[in-house]
Design a protein around this motif. Structure first.
Motif: not given
Length: 115
Positions: A27-28, A45-47, A57-59, A109-110
């Motif tokens: 997801y972005t 926080a976008a992108g 979850i990986e981030s 939003t994802l």
């Protein structure tokens, strides 16, 4: 006869466990706000790229493992629920490719970019 019932129940349980929650993928993120001032900060926080797996979850190279990730229906809405140590965090399912956390004031939003 009871053994057959228990066997079928065990088989059905295994089939359900093998099924994912349906939102596994990459997801972005995009952020927004109804407030112009906060909208600028939310844009920072976008992108970000986020990967949702069966139970993680990986981030930014970090993996967070959950006890369970599952779908819940409530009030005619669907939610993807992340459960860990008895606590839950729910993201509203907008559609089959979009999740949203937060409200009108500020939200994240994802959007799925690949499955």
């Amino acid at each position: 006869m009871m053994m057959v019932r228990y066997g079928l129940l065990a088989l059905f349980s295994l089939v359900l466990l093998a099924c994912g929650h349906g939102f596994e993928g990459t997801y972005t993120s995009t952020a927004g706000s109804s407030n112009e001032f906060l909208n600028e900060f939310a844009g920072m926080a976008a992108g970000e790229t986020i990967v949702i797996g069966d139970d993680f979850i990986e981030s930014r190279g970090e993996r967070t493992v959950f006890d369970a990730i599952f779908l819940r229906e409530s009030g005619g809405e669907r939610y993807l629920v992340f459960e860990s140590d008895g606590e839950e965090e729910a993201w509203r399912v907008v559609d089959d490719h979009t999740l949203r956390k937060g409200g009108d004031f500020i939200n994240l939003t994802l959007t799925r970019v690949e499955e």
